[in-house]
Design a protein around this motif. Sequence first.
Motif: not given
Length: 243
Positions: A124-128, A110-116, A178-183, A94-96
Amino acid sequence: MKKFALIPARYDSSRFPGKLMKILGEKTIIRHTYENTVATGLFDEVFVATDSEIIFDEITQNGGRAVMNKRPHESGSDRIAEAIADMDVDIVLNVQGDEPFVQKEPLEKLLQVFDGDAGADVQVASLMRKFSDPEMVKEPSNVKVAVDLNNNSLLFSRSVIPYHRDTTIEVPYYHHIGVYAFRKNALMSFTNWDITPLEAAEKIECLRYLEHGIQLKMVEVSAMGIGIDTPQDLERARDFIGK
């Protein structure tokens, strides 16, 4: 894994109506956001999800892809969930729409945290990023996040968190971007839950996850440009482009 980026975009922002159609440089804010997201090359598909014909036409008439929402939504995540309900996708980012300076590196992290194996449990992951200006910490338009020792979210707030009672201890203040990544399944669960009390009070949608016991994996980045929440932000962004 199939990875899509969706950009929720409504015209009637409560704090800055019509902001996504404001001109920044030679393009509207929403076009900057869409085109910079596509330019990262990280996604199988990129869509704008909107209930505004003005925004829909702005994207599609300039060669982009957009989806019209069929019903009103309180949050960007709800808007995206409707759009992807019948799409074959694993990870949704989700890109605001008001983040026109989207860059590849933070989205890739952000996408890499779902790997492996390490990412198997991340839902769910987001940026800070750390605040560099103490005065910006006080602004309610800047959402703050407090994290645990593994960068899992503890709380999001428009108030200053943590409260610095013992000033001899140095603590970082993090600005939630406000950038999120979700399964996909996590996002679909989110949209089936009612709005939660803290979410309603703070007007911060990711609090709904915390109130249901799901922490967000936070990824620290150094820069993302300037998010456009207020007319003052737009002026800062115009100055940034001008330089």
